[in-house]
Design a protein around this motif. Structure first.
Motif, PDB file in Angstrom:
ATOM      1  N   TYR A   1       7.415 -14.332  10.029  1.00 23.45           N
ATOM      2  CA  TYR A   1       6.683 -14.047  10.941  1.00 23.45           C
ATOM      3  C   TYR A   1       6.090 -15.349  11.673  1.00 23.45           C
ATOM      4  O   TYR A   1       5.943 -15.220  13.030  1.00 23.45           O
TER       5      TYR A   1
ATOM      6  N   VAL B   1      -0.240  -2.056   3.495  1.00 22.51           N
ATOM      7  CA  VAL B   1       0.107  -4.196   3.399  1.00 22.51           C
ATOM      8  C   VAL B   1       1.804  -3.205   3.119  1.00 22.51           C
ATOM      9  O   VAL B   1       1.733  -2.900   2.307  1.00 22.51           O
TER      10      VAL B   1
ATOM     11  N   THR C   1       1.287  -1.702  -0.152  1.00 22.61           N
ATOM     12  CA  THR C   1       0.101   0.165   0.356  1.00 22.61           C
ATOM     13  C   THR C   1       0.814   1.544   0.063  1.00 22.61           C
ATOM     14  O   THR C   1       2.165   1.139   0.713  1.00 22.61           O
TER      15      THR C   1
ATOM     16  N   VAL D   1       0.245  -5.000   7.147  1.00 21.73           N
ATOM     17  CA  VAL D   1       0.919  -7.132   7.216  1.00 21.73           C
ATOM     18  C   VAL D   1       1.199  -6.995   6.383  1.00 21.73           C
ATOM     19  O   VAL D   1       1.609  -6.405   4.881  1.00 21.73           O
ATOM     20  N   ASP D   2       1.918  -7.962   5.752  1.00 27.44           N
ATOM     21  CA  ASP D   2       2.734  -8.487   4.325  1.00 27.44           C
ATOM     22  C   ASP D   2       2.030  -8.931   3.388  1.00 27.44           C
ATOM     23  O   ASP D   2       2.445  -9.106   2.253  1.00 27.44           O
ATOM     24  N   HIS D   3       0.518  -9.175   3.699  1.00 26.37           N
ATOM     25  CA  HIS D   3      -0.076  -9.959   2.738  1.00 26.37           C
ATOM     26  C   HIS D   3      -1.584  -9.762   3.459  1.00 26.37           C
ATOM     27  O   HIS D   3      -1.333  -9.835   4.437  1.00 26.37           O
ATOM     28  N   ALA D   4      -1.874  -9.298   2.553  1.00 24.01           N
ATOM     29  CA  ALA D   4      -3.822  -9.483   3.043  1.00 24.01           C
ATOM     30  C   ALA D   4      -4.270  -8.966   1.747  1.00 24.01           C
ATOM     31  O   ALA D   4      -4.384  -9.561   0.245  1.00 24.01           O
TER      32      ALA D   4
ATOM     33  N   ARG E   1       1.914 -10.945   9.906  1.00 25.70           N
ATOM     34  CA  ARG E   1       1.812 -11.640   8.656  1.00 25.70           C
ATOM     35  C   ARG E   1       0.736 -11.367   7.338  1.00 25.70           C
ATOM     36  O   ARG E   1       0.891 -11.205   6.943  1.00 25.70           O
TER      37      ARG E   1
END
Ligand SMILES: Cc1cc2nc3c(=O)[nH]c(=O)nc-3n(C[C@H](O)[C@H](O)[C@H](O)COP(=O)(O)OP(=O)(O)OC[C@H]3O[C@@H](n4cnc5c(N)ncnc54)[C@H](O)[C@@H]3O)c2cc1C
Ligand code: FES
Lengths: 153, 296
Positions: free
Chosen positions: A149, B205, A74, B194-197, B168
């Motif tokens: 993670y 992201v 993003t 977050v790394d992935h969404a 994550r």
């Protein structure tokens, strides 16, 4: 035009760009606005613009069969997207979609490529500004790929 | 408990050592606690609320850890994740292997062995009067949570407080409701990435280092506390160095396999340093030469 030149000069991507380069680049630029939730471009389409985000947030997404759209990055005001304008075959490799109403400067890719070709000093300067962003994104992608993670790391 | 090891340790390890609760406790002998409550926090992580069976509270500083025994299985190091000023003893555990799996399966009323508290915690005293930047990755938010409670509990003692948290996926965000409530407060800035969404996630992201490059810090007035997987901490430290933060103003919490937790067995040795006794929290200045040695 002067107003656009000022807006351009205030965007971090063009910060401290030589004044004559700024005028050259400005010839390829226009302001654009997108409502929230709209696609700015789709994967596979012609990369005919380079975008400088001024306001709002943009999500870069890749869709996978059966898994829908996945956001991998993003972007916030001050960042750029649509870097496919620089390298053949000039095609988007992901979707860009606004998360909220967004203001951007859209730089005509064909125009910008021609100006960089005609003036290699301008081209080199733009390259030096793009390269760190590309490297940082490549590095970030590697870290995402490592899945830091998870329990297995 | 690993019996062979218990019998081979020197009697010195069984000698009395003062614990912060004021009681003298033999450091190798676990106290008994029972599980008051168990909460599911993330797909592979659970939080246990424990009560010491002898009724005496176990006092600790933010960033310290206990050795928890799952009886009949083994003992592992787990940081405290609750409020050090009040409430029950809280541990948040990711199920990765036999001991952590056994611990996370314990239900209300079941018994667990507790040795501790051990180690040097977060630099709360050094942070007084300064801006505090907390950077957490994944389950790394758990050992930082006691520091957050302390910072918010004594808010006037600190400058700007910021939490940058990378997970994550959205469903892996631990303490989700609490993170949301912190986001709603005026006295702490919270950014989550977050790394992935999926497409329905409205937040950031990208990797947590991206949040750092966007975040304004005053390097001369900031203390950073970082907790997460080692690779993440290495890159966070480098991003903070790029921001001008001094290497002795950033503190990282290290994890190594532990057995005795009191600096005797050498299991947790990292170069000349014992993580259990000298850490787990260290400045980056101290860790940097050790982190770059791949074999350690
Ligand atoms: C000071 C300190 C504080 C800690 N605090 C916490 C905490 O608050 N919560 C928590 O869940 N854990 C914490 N740990 C880590 C915890 O001690 C280990 O996860 C635990 O020892 C695993 O034991 P096991 O018998 O379940 O798994 P093992 O049999 O030891 O390991 C099983 C598998 O998991 C892998 N593994 C081991 N540890 C980890 C880890 N930390 N992350 C990812 N994979 C791992 C191993 O490489 C192995 O493949 C802390 C460790 C230290 C040293
Ligand atoms: S765990 Fe034994 S020396 Fe650290």
């Amino acid at each position: 035009m002067e107003n656009l030149e000022r807006i351009l000069s205030e965007h971090p991507f063009f910060a401290d760009l030589d004044k004559s380069f700024l005028s050259l680049a400005c010839g390829c630029a226009r302001n654009a606005h997108f409502e929230g939730g709209r696609f700015i471009f789709h994967e596979g389409g012609a990369a005919d613009n380079f975008y400088l985000l001024r306001q709002g947030r943009v999500a870069l997404q890749i869709s996978a069969p059966g898994r829908g759209a996945n956001t991998f990055l993003t972007l916030e005001p001050g960042e750029v997207f649509g870097v496919n304008w620089l390298v053949p075959p000039y095609r988007w490799s992901y979707d860009a979609r606004t998360l909220e109403s967004a203001r951007v400067i859209a730089m005509d890719a064909h125009c910008l490529r021609n100006k960089c070709e005609a003036d290699h000093d301008l081209g080199y300067d733009i390259m030096k500004r793009l390269m760190p962003i590309l490297i940082e994104r490549l590095h970030a992608t590697r870290l995402q790929f490592l899945d830091l993670y998870g329990a297995h790391v | 408990m690993r019996r062979a090891f218990s019998f081979s340790i020197s009697t010195a390890l069984m000698s009395e050592a003062a614990d912060p609760s004021g009681r003298a406790a033999p450091p190798m002998v676990p106290r008994i606690a029972h599980v008051r409550r168990r909460r599911h926090d993330a797909p592979d992580a659970w939080t246990l609320e424990l009560e010491m069976s002898d009724g005496a509270p176990l006092r600790y500083a933010p960033g310290q850890f206990n050795m928890l025994t799952a009886f009949g299985v083994g003992e592992v190091a787990i940081s405290m994740s609750g409020d050090p000023a009040s409430g029950p003893l809280v541990h948040t555990i990711r199920a990765v292997g036999p001991v952590s799996h056994a611990l996370t399966r314990l239900g209300a009323g079941q018994l667990v062995g507790v040795r501790g508290p051990f180690g040097v915690g977060w630099p709360m005293a050094q942070a007084a009067g300064k801006d505090v930047l907390l950077v957490a990755g994944g389950l790394g938010l758990a050992p930082l949570r006691p520091a957050i409670y302390r910072l918010l509990g004594e808010r006037a003692r600190f400058g700007k407080v910021t939490l940058l948290f990378g997970a994550r996926r959205p469903e892996d965000i631990i303490f989700r409701h609490e993170v949301e409530s912190w986001r709603g407060r005026f006295d702490i800035d919270v950014e989550v990435t977050v790394d992935h969404a999926g497409a329905d996630w409205r937040g950031h992201v990208g990797v947590v280092t991206g949040l750092i490059s966007r975040h304004e810090i005053d390097p001369a007035a900031t203390v950073a506390m970082v907790c997460g997987p080692e690779v993440m901490m290495r890159f966070v430290a480098m991003a903070l160095v790029d921001k001008g933060l001094a290497e002795d103003a950033m503190y990282l919490s290290m994890e190594r396999n532990m057995k005795c937790a009191i600096g005797h067995c050498g299991h947790c040795q990292l170069g000349p340093t014992f993580i259990c006794r000298d850490g787990p929290v260290f400045t980056f200045a101290r860790l940097k030469p050790l982190l770059s040695v791949k074999e350690l």
